[in-house]
Design a protein around this motif. Structure first.
Motif, PDB file in Angstrom:
ATOM      1  N   CYS A  63       0.817  -1.217   0.000  1.00  0.00           N
ATOM      2  CA  CYS A  63       0.000   0.000   0.000  1.00  0.00           C
ATOM      3  C   CYS A  63       0.847   1.261   0.000  1.00  0.00           C
ATOM      4  CB  CYS A  63      -0.939   0.002   1.197  1.00  0.00           C
ATOM      5  SG  CYS A  63      -0.100  -0.070   2.805  1.00  0.00           S
ATOM      6  N   ILE A  64       2.000   1.206   0.678  1.00  0.00           N
ATOM      7  CA  ILE A  64       2.812   2.420   0.821  1.00  0.00           C
ATOM      8  C   ILE A  64       3.323   2.928  -0.518  1.00  0.00           C
ATOM      9  CG2 ILE A  64       3.512   1.806   3.162  1.00  0.00           C
ATOM     10  CD1 ILE A  64       6.296   1.146   1.930  1.00  0.00           C
ATOM     11  N   VAL A  65       3.699   2.005  -1.424  1.00  0.00           N
ATOM     12  CA  VAL A  65       4.184   2.466  -2.717  1.00  0.00           C
ATOM     13  C   VAL A  65       3.032   2.960  -3.576  1.00  0.00           C
ATOM     14  CG1 VAL A  65       6.266   1.054  -2.682  1.00  0.00           C
ATOM     15  CG2 VAL A  65       4.206   0.144  -3.742  1.00  0.00           C
ATOM     16  N   PHE A  66       1.855   2.381  -3.407  1.00  0.00           N
ATOM     17  CA  PHE A  66       0.698   2.877  -4.164  1.00  0.00           C
ATOM     18  C   PHE A  66       0.329   4.281  -3.709  1.00  0.00           C
ATOM     19  CE2 PHE A  66       0.386  -1.461  -5.483  1.00  0.00           C
ATOM     20  CZ  PHE A  66      -0.242  -1.407  -6.723  1.00  0.00           C
ATOM     21  N   ALA A  67       0.381   4.544  -2.408  1.00  0.00           N
ATOM     22  CA  ALA A  67       0.087   5.894  -1.914  1.00  0.00           C
ATOM     23  C   ALA A  67       1.135   6.887  -2.405  1.00  0.00           C
ATOM     24  CB  ALA A  67       0.024   5.888  -0.392  1.00  0.00           C
ATOM     25  N   ASP A  85       1.443   6.872 -15.753  1.00  0.00           N
ATOM     26  CA  ASP A  85       1.280   5.618 -15.021  1.00  0.00           C
ATOM     27  C   ASP A  85       2.665   5.085 -14.675  1.00  0.00           C
ATOM     28  OD1 ASP A  85       0.390   3.292 -13.896  1.00  0.00           O
ATOM     29  OD2 ASP A  85      -0.332   2.391 -15.767  1.00  0.00           O
ATOM     30  N   LEU A  86       3.028   5.157 -13.393  1.00  0.00           N
ATOM     31  CA  LEU A  86       4.364   4.791 -12.952  1.00  0.00           C
ATOM     32  C   LEU A  86       4.382   3.401 -12.335  1.00  0.00           C
ATOM     33  CD1 LEU A  86       5.405   8.212 -11.369  1.00  0.00           C
ATOM     34  CD2 LEU A  86       5.910   7.353 -13.662  1.00  0.00           C
ATOM     35  N   SER A  87       5.563   2.809 -12.278  1.00  0.00           N
ATOM     36  CA  SER A  87       5.719   1.416 -11.873  1.00  0.00           C
ATOM     37  C   SER A  87       5.848   1.266 -10.361  1.00  0.00           C
ATOM     38  CB  SER A  87       6.948   0.807 -12.558  1.00  0.00           C
ATOM     39  OG  SER A  87       7.215  -0.482 -12.052  1.00  0.00           O
ATOM     40  N   GLU A  88       4.767   0.852  -9.716  1.00  0.00           N
ATOM     41  CA  GLU A  88       4.825   0.533  -8.295  1.00  0.00           C
ATOM     42  C   GLU A  88       5.748  -0.658  -8.041  1.00  0.00           C
ATOM     43  OE1 GLU A  88       1.058   2.702  -9.016  1.00  0.00           O
ATOM     44  OE2 GLU A  88       1.891   0.888  -9.914  1.00  0.00           O
ATOM     45  N   LEU A 134      12.031   9.209  -2.902  1.00  0.00           N
ATOM     46  CA  LEU A 134      11.957   9.709  -4.280  1.00  0.00           C
ATOM     47  C   LEU A 134      12.481  11.133  -4.396  1.00  0.00           C
ATOM     48  CD1 LEU A 134       8.544   8.165  -5.293  1.00  0.00           C
ATOM     49  CD2 LEU A 134      10.766   7.643  -6.315  1.00  0.00           C
ATOM     50  N   ALA A 135      12.669  11.782  -3.270  1.00  0.00           N
ATOM     51  CA  ALA A 135      13.295  13.105  -3.261  1.00  0.00           C
ATOM     52  C   ALA A 135      14.779  13.028  -2.928  1.00  0.00           C
ATOM     53  CB  ALA A 135      12.591  14.014  -2.260  1.00  0.00           C
ATOM     54  N   LYS A 136      15.276  11.830  -2.584  1.00  0.00           N
ATOM     55  CA  LYS A 136      16.653  11.684  -2.109  1.00  0.00           C
ATOM     56  C   LYS A 136      17.393  10.582  -2.870  1.00  0.00           C
ATOM     57  CE  LYS A 136      15.500  13.375   2.518  1.00  0.00           C
ATOM     58  NZ  LYS A 136      16.361  14.574   2.546  1.00  0.00           N
ATOM     59  N   GLY A 137      17.106  10.430  -4.143  1.00  0.00           N
ATOM     60  CA  GLY A 137      17.912   9.535  -4.964  1.00  0.00           C
ATOM     61  C   GLY A 137      17.154   8.475  -5.736  1.00  0.00           C
ATOM     62  N   PHE A 138      16.021   8.018  -5.205  1.00  0.00           N
ATOM     63  CA  PHE A 138      15.252   7.003  -5.914  1.00  0.00           C
ATOM     64  C   PHE A 138      14.442   7.623  -7.050  1.00  0.00           C
ATOM     65  CE2 PHE A 138      16.188   4.801  -2.025  1.00  0.00           C
ATOM     66  CZ  PHE A 138      16.221   3.456  -2.353  1.00  0.00           C
ATOM     67  N   LYS A 139      14.172   6.819  -8.078  1.00  0.00           N
ATOM     68  CA  LYS A 139      13.367   7.263  -9.211  1.00  0.00           C
ATOM     69  C   LYS A 139      12.506   6.098  -9.695  1.00  0.00           C
ATOM     70  CE  LYS A 139      16.972  10.519 -10.667  1.00  0.00           C
ATOM     71  NZ  LYS A 139      17.787  11.055 -11.785  1.00  0.00           N
ATOM     72  N   ILE A 140      11.508   6.409 -10.529  1.00  0.00           N
ATOM     73  CA  ILE A 140      10.571   5.395 -11.007  1.00  0.00           C
ATOM     74  C   ILE A 140      10.422   5.490 -12.517  1.00  0.00           C
ATOM     75  CG2 ILE A 140       8.366   4.290 -10.514  1.00  0.00           C
ATOM     76  CD1 ILE A 140       7.793   6.431  -8.472  1.00  0.00           C
ATOM     77  N   PRO A 141      10.437   4.351 -13.217  1.00  0.00           N
ATOM     78  CA  PRO A 141      10.092   4.366 -14.646  1.00  0.00           C
ATOM     79  C   PRO A 141       8.584   4.198 -14.821  1.00  0.00           C
ATOM     80  CG  PRO A 141      10.816   2.183 -14.036  1.00  0.00           C
ATOM     81  CD  PRO A 141      10.891   3.026 -12.785  1.00  0.00           C
ATOM     82  N   LEU A 142       8.152   4.169 -16.063  1.00  0.00           N
ATOM     83  CA  LEU A 142       6.744   3.973 -16.361  1.00  0.00           C
ATOM     84  C   LEU A 142       6.321   2.530 -16.086  1.00  0.00           C
ATOM     85  CD1 LEU A 142       6.589   6.014 -19.686  1.00  0.00           C
ATOM     86  CD2 LEU A 142       5.642   6.695 -17.463  1.00  0.00           C
ATOM     87  N   PRO A 144       4.857   0.099 -17.831  1.00  0.00           N
ATOM     88  CA  PRO A 144       5.221  -1.007 -18.728  1.00  0.00           C
ATOM     89  C   PRO A 144       6.659  -1.489 -18.561  1.00  0.00           C
ATOM     90  CG  PRO A 144       4.001   0.692 -19.921  1.00  0.00           C
ATOM     91  CD  PRO A 144       4.355   1.275 -18.584  1.00  0.00           C
ATOM     92  N   VAL A 145       7.527  -0.662 -18.003  1.00  0.00           N
ATOM     93  CA  VAL A 145       8.919  -1.054 -17.812  1.00  0.00           C
ATOM     94  C   VAL A 145       9.032  -2.207 -16.820  1.00  0.00           C
ATOM     95  CG1 VAL A 145      11.162  -0.273 -16.946  1.00  0.00           C
ATOM     96  CG2 VAL A 145       9.812   1.212 -18.441  1.00  0.00           C
ATOM     97  N   MET A 146       8.206  -2.175 -15.774  1.00  0.00           N
ATOM     98  CA  MET A 146       8.179  -3.247 -14.779  1.00  0.00           C
ATOM     99  C   MET A 146       6.758  -3.357 -14.247  1.00  0.00           C
ATOM    100  SD  MET A 146      10.801  -3.867 -11.612  1.00  0.00           S
ATOM    101  CE  MET A 146      10.992  -5.498 -10.857  1.00  0.00           C
ATOM    102  N   PRO A 147       5.904  -4.106 -14.926  1.00  0.00           N
ATOM    103  CA  PRO A 147       4.491  -4.181 -14.545  1.00  0.00           C
ATOM    104  C   PRO A 147       4.301  -4.750 -13.140  1.00  0.00           C
ATOM    105  CG  PRO A 147       4.837  -5.030 -16.765  1.00  0.00           C
ATOM    106  CD  PRO A 147       6.192  -4.850 -16.156  1.00  0.00           C
TER     107      PRO A 147
END
Length: 570
Positions: A63-67, A85-88, A134-142, A144-147
């Motif tokens: 749930c935490i990544v979805f929020a 649409d980003l990859s949870e 996500l403000a301190k180094g982590f990032k997310i692809p779209l 489809p990159v990792m469903p």
């Protein structure tokens, strides 16, 4: 004190202006999409039109990544990126597998190969922490990159590396970092698709709300048009008393308590009776346990928020989507430094534990906020482990490990210093410096070690290279180099040979030259007049590996964008 506060306010104001200016420059090539209108008033705020689609976390504790991701998607939609649409799945796996356990004494007690990461498929934590990371180094692809995988047995069912961990754990055996990395670095999970995506999304600025149980503070942020990530430990809605006839979640003293995270996207106080006021919340359970007329959204009472809030935050500004070249280093590498071989597990990008250290220092779990230089662990052919620290920037990695101090703390840089450069084919090469100041060559590949070439006669001098042929590789071109003419002068401080480079496709033939300094005969400077593919002339600086028959590795000069290369003697 007041003067200092004014200075800080001015500093923050100018910092925000700088961030916005940089953001505008970076985002100028993006197509702008007018955000949908939302409702904001004193009694009613509804940001639902600016939210991404509702999602379902399935049977996993994610749930935490979805929020957190929902907040990021809304932040991009609000500034004109439309439906993103980003990859949870990616951020869940990354934040666990790149994690560092922050209690150093725990690591020391368990030994040099004590596990310091978590398993990438697991859940848990807080949505506020996801935003902070996500403000301190982590990032997310779209997406489809990792469903997203909704089944809580997906990884167990599909990856032997995880089943091996389960077997070992069930047998009561100690689990090591190597066991965790066998799974976390499984090339079937974090593939080149995930590690070399075109764009990644992240947070430029966020703010934490100091009281997650204060409705007025949550309302104030919503009125500004910002959603609120809300972590809580609250009553479950499916037990008697957990929600009312309209499906609004209620504080319930007799209900079971769950830990959960959701995104607050509005509130409604238009009813004359304060007991009927509620917050509008985007949950990650699809259409389950939603409010009547809520269009798939959940409603929670004001009492629910007052009783159960644990932490809350909101995103001020998202970063423009960008490349993330550093993450391509993540993985298990077959490593050869001057002929000494082993496995180099890179499971962390330095700096990514910043939030972990800050948080644990804030709650008194650690005595200070450490510098995070951790990169991973090196294992020699006997299985001995050595912690690896350093830095990664672009396609350049600088790392250290120390035979005398195998268990380096996160903030140390001890032992040999390596500087390598990475290309698009998961090959990196460069040189390292020993304690005596001497430098040697080496490389690492995900695909495995390079097969050795025929022996180059020792000691290295001009006759060692005359009439020799070499298979040549760099990302831009491959081919064969033949050195046929010794043009060295006895009075010069280097050996010099002329030759010919022929590209693999036979389309290019050009002059080539190798120079070997007499004072450092394992070093080689190679120049090729035309490497083909329209690239023109190129220079290479390499080292002949001492304990390999005929192998030179290195990189192009450290100007512009250096790339690695190797030469294998035929």
């Amino acid at each position: 004190m007041a003067k200092n506060q004014n200075v800080m306010k001015k500093f923050n104001k100018y910092l925000c202006l700088i961030i916005v200016f940089v953001w505008l420059l970076a985002a100028c090539d993006e197509e702008f999409e007018t955000p949908p209108d939302v409702t904001t008033s004193e009694d009613f705020v509804d940001l639902r039109p600016q939210q991404s689609a509702l999602k379902d976390q399935g049977g996993r504790t994610t749930c935490i990544v979805f929020a957190g991701v929902a907040a990021v998607e809304a932040a991009y939609k609000r500034i004109g990126y439309g439906e993103v649409d980003l990859s949870e799945e990616f951020i869940n796996f990354a934040r666990k597998s790149f994690y560092l356990h922050p209690i150093w004494t725990d690591i020391v007690d368990r030994g040099v190969d004590a596990r310091e990461t978590q398993l990438g498929h697991t859940g848990g934590g807080g949505g506020v922490g996801v935003v902070a990371e996500l403000a301190k180094g982590f990032k997310i692809p779209l997406e489809p990159v990792m469903p997203y995988q909704s089944s809580n047995t997906y990884y167990q069912d599909n990856y032997q590396t995880l089943r091996d961990i389960t077997v070992k754990s069930d047998a009561g055996e100690e689990l090591l970092q190597r066991d965790y990395s066998n799974f976390n670095l499984d090339p079937g999970i974090l593939t080149d698709t995930q590690l070399r995506a075109e764009k990644y999304y992240s947070v430029a600025q966020y703010r934490e709300i100091d009281d997650a149980k204060d409705p007025a503070k949550i309302e104030a942020i919503l009125k500004r048009g910002n959603e609120v990530v809300w972590d809580f430990a609250g009553a479950v809605p499916w037990e008697t008393g957990g929600r009312d006839d309209n499906g609004i979640w209620q504080a319930c003293g007799s209900c079971s308590i769950m830990g959960h995270s959701m995104l607050i996207v509005g509130y409604d106080k238009r009813d004359d009776d304060p007991d009927n006021h509620y917050f509008i919340v985007k949950n990650s359970w699809g259409n389950s346990w939603t409010a009547t007329g809520g269009e798939g959204y959940t409603y929670i009472s004001y009492d629910y928020l007052r009783n159960y809030g644990v932490a809350a935050s909101y995103i001020v500004l998202a970063n423009p989507p960008s490349e993330w070249p550093e993450i391509a280093f993540i993985g298990r590498w077959k490593f050869n430094y001057d002929g000494f071989k082993g496995d180099l597990d890179i499971y962390h990008i330095p700096g990514m534990a910043q939030y972990t250290f800050e948080y644990n220092y804030g709650v008194g779990a650690i005595p200070e906020v450490y510098d995070d230089y951790r990169i991973g662990t090196y294992y020699d052919t006997d299985g001995n482990a050595y912690k690896v620290n350093g830095s990664i920037k672009g396609n350049r990695i600088e790392f250290y490990f120390d035979i005398a101090t195998p268990l380096q703390k996160w903030d140390e840089k001890l032992g040999r210093k390596f500087v390598y450069y990475l290309d698009q084919n998961n090959f990196m090469a460069g040189q390292h410096t020993d304690g005596d100041g001497k430098t040697y060559g080496g490389y690492a590949r995900k695909a495995g070690l390079i097969s050795g070439g025929s022996q180059t006669p020792r000691p290295f001098e001009s006759k060692s290279y005359v009439d020799s042929s070499w298979d040549f590789y760099t990302e831009k071109a491959t081919g064969t180099i033949e050195f046929v003419e010794d043009v060295s002068n006895q009075e010069d401080d280097f050996y010099l040979l002329n030759g010919t480079f022929t590209s693999s496709d036979g389309a290019t033939t050009s002059a080539a030259q190798i120079k070997i300094p007499k004072a450092e005969t394992n070093r080689a400077y190679i120049q090729i007049a035309d490497i083909g593919n329209g690239e023109g002339a190129e220079s290479f600086i390499g080292k002949h590996l001492s304990w390999e028959g005929g192998l030179i590795t290195g990189n192009t000069p450290e100007t512009g964008f250096p790339l690695p290369f190797y030469m294998i003697r035929q």
